[in-house]
Design a protein around this motif. Sequence first.
Motif, PDB file in Angstrom:
ATOM      1  N   THR A   1     -80.175 142.328 -22.868  1.00 28.01           N
ATOM      2  CA  THR A   1     -80.632 140.960 -23.081  1.00 28.01           C
ATOM      3  C   THR A   1     -80.416 140.152 -21.816  1.00 28.01           C
ATOM      4  O   THR A   1     -79.510 140.423 -21.040  1.00 28.01           O
ATOM      5  CB  THR A   1     -79.880 140.294 -24.256  1.00 28.01           C
ATOM      6  OG1 THR A   1     -78.491 140.335 -23.990  1.00 28.01           O
ATOM      7  CG2 THR A   1     -80.183 140.978 -25.564  1.00 28.01           C
ATOM      8  N   ARG A   2     -81.280 139.151 -21.618  1.00 27.83           N
ATOM      9  CA  ARG A   2     -81.118 138.248 -20.476  1.00 27.83           C
ATOM     10  C   ARG A   2     -80.065 137.205 -20.817  1.00 27.83           C
ATOM     11  O   ARG A   2     -79.791 136.936 -21.981  1.00 27.83           O
ATOM     12  CB  ARG A   2     -82.452 137.550 -20.177  1.00 27.83           C
ATOM     13  CG  ARG A   2     -83.524 138.498 -19.674  1.00 27.83           C
ATOM     14  CD  ARG A   2     -84.758 137.740 -19.240  1.00 27.83           C
ATOM     15  NE  ARG A   2     -85.217 136.791 -20.231  1.00 27.83           N
ATOM     16  CZ  ARG A   2     -86.320 136.902 -20.941  1.00 27.83           C
ATOM     17  NH1 ARG A   2     -87.105 137.934 -20.777  1.00 27.83           N
ATOM     18  NH2 ARG A   2     -86.673 135.991 -21.818  1.00 27.83           N
TER      19      ARG A   2
ATOM     20  N   GLN B   1     -79.971 134.778 -23.966  1.00 24.25           N
ATOM     21  CA  GLN B   1     -80.724 135.318 -25.093  1.00 24.25           C
ATOM     22  C   GLN B   1     -79.791 135.816 -26.182  1.00 24.25           C
ATOM     23  O   GLN B   1     -78.626 136.142 -25.937  1.00 24.25           O
ATOM     24  CB  GLN B   1     -81.602 136.490 -24.655  1.00 24.25           C
ATOM     25  CG  GLN B   1     -82.910 136.080 -24.055  1.00 24.25           C
ATOM     26  CD  GLN B   1     -83.878 137.241 -24.054  1.00 24.25           C
ATOM     27  OE1 GLN B   1     -83.532 138.337 -23.656  1.00 24.25           O
ATOM     28  NE2 GLN B   1     -85.077 136.976 -24.496  1.00 24.25           N
TER      29      GLN B   1
ATOM     30  N   ARG C   1     -75.063 135.704 -30.254  1.00 28.27           N
ATOM     31  CA  ARG C   1     -74.670 136.334 -28.987  1.00 28.27           C
ATOM     32  C   ARG C   1     -73.210 136.693 -29.170  1.00 28.27           C
ATOM     33  O   ARG C   1     -72.372 135.813 -29.349  1.00 28.27           O
ATOM     34  CB  ARG C   1     -74.841 135.383 -27.820  1.00 28.27           C
ATOM     35  CG  ARG C   1     -74.518 136.047 -26.512  1.00 28.27           C
ATOM     36  CD  ARG C   1     -75.729 135.918 -25.584  1.00 28.27           C
ATOM     37  NE  ARG C   1     -75.505 136.598 -24.336  1.00 28.27           N
ATOM     38  CZ  ARG C   1     -76.206 137.662 -23.981  1.00 28.27           C
ATOM     39  NH1 ARG C   1     -77.140 138.148 -24.766  1.00 28.27           N
ATOM     40  NH2 ARG C   1     -75.979 138.238 -22.838  1.00 28.27           N
TER      41      ARG C   1
ATOM     42  N   SER D   1     -88.583 132.704 -27.497  1.00 30.34           N
ATOM     43  CA  SER D   1     -88.079 132.738 -26.126  1.00 30.34           C
ATOM     44  C   SER D   1     -86.665 133.312 -26.022  1.00 30.34           C
ATOM     45  O   SER D   1     -86.265 133.769 -24.948  1.00 30.34           O
ATOM     46  CB  SER D   1     -88.121 131.344 -25.503  1.00 30.34           C
ATOM     47  OG  SER D   1     -87.131 130.510 -26.061  1.00 30.34           O
ATOM     48  N   LEU D   2     -85.912 133.298 -27.111  1.00 31.43           N
ATOM     49  CA  LEU D   2     -84.515 133.739 -27.074  1.00 31.43           C
ATOM     50  C   LEU D   2     -84.298 135.132 -27.666  1.00 31.43           C
ATOM     51  O   LEU D   2     -83.150 135.573 -27.814  1.00 31.43           O
ATOM     52  CB  LEU D   2     -83.631 132.723 -27.807  1.00 31.43           C
ATOM     53  CG  LEU D   2     -83.533 131.354 -27.133  1.00 31.43           C
ATOM     54  CD1 LEU D   2     -82.797 130.372 -28.032  1.00 31.43           C
ATOM     55  CD2 LEU D   2     -82.861 131.459 -25.770  1.00 31.43           C
ATOM     56  N   THR D   3     -85.380 135.821 -28.026  1.00 29.86           N
ATOM     57  CA  THR D   3     -85.270 137.169 -28.588  1.00 29.86           C
ATOM     58  C   THR D   3     -86.175 138.113 -27.801  1.00 29.86           C
ATOM     59  O   THR D   3     -87.007 137.683 -27.014  1.00 29.86           O
ATOM     60  CB  THR D   3     -85.682 137.211 -30.074  1.00 29.86           C
ATOM     61  OG1 THR D   3     -87.046 136.803 -30.198  1.00 29.86           O
ATOM     62  CG2 THR D   3     -84.782 136.340 -30.926  1.00 29.86           C
ATOM     63  N   MET D   4     -86.005 139.395 -28.063  1.00 29.75           N
ATOM     64  CA  MET D   4     -86.852 140.416 -27.451  1.00 29.75           C
ATOM     65  C   MET D   4     -87.141 141.487 -28.494  1.00 29.75           C
ATOM     66  O   MET D   4     -86.429 141.607 -29.495  1.00 29.75           O
ATOM     67  CB  MET D   4     -86.156 141.022 -26.248  1.00 29.75           C
ATOM     68  CG  MET D   4     -84.884 141.742 -26.608  1.00 29.75           C
ATOM     69  SD  MET D   4     -84.093 142.377 -25.159  1.00 29.75           S
ATOM     70  CE  MET D   4     -82.746 143.265 -25.924  1.00 29.75           C
TER      71      MET D   4
END
Length: 171
Positions: A30-31, A34, A51, A159-162
């Motif tokens: 994760t960035r 995120q 997180r 924007s906060l997940t992948m």
Amino acid sequence: MPAAAMAYLPFPTAAADALVGSDMRPTAPTRAGQADRVVVKKAERRLYLMRGSEPIRTYEIALGFQPIGHKARQGDGKTPEGRYRLDWRNDRSQFYKALHISYPNAQDRHRAHRQGQDPGGLILIHGQGRTSRPTGEQGRDWTHGCIAVSNQDIDEIWSLTMDGLPIDILP
């Protein structure tokens, strides 16, 4: 289960991920900033971006029109419960934007087929689309099993997940 009773339930942690196995860890690093997992507490009508062991964002949600219990078959109006993944996204959804949840898993398919049912699918976290529906209010659940948030909230969740992120959906 009343929302007050849900408050004691802990947020699943990395230690819980280890017990389940590596298949439920994020598939890519994760960035910074995120989430590393998503937790949904259905009785609270809340979605948490996590997180580590701390929530970094909280959102009001609407659920399937029959929100109590685990999804058993297509058309039952229930939102699944259990551990899944956010496995793909659609930025052209009829509900503005949508993140797909990996329901049904092998256990869900087996359970449904054993009962001669179709487990259903296409369970999403999605926005409101062109209509504005309430989120998070008891008795205001309107999806067919998805998790709905406001369009503004889905932008932030997006924007906060992948893809590949674990999601725990709790009663």
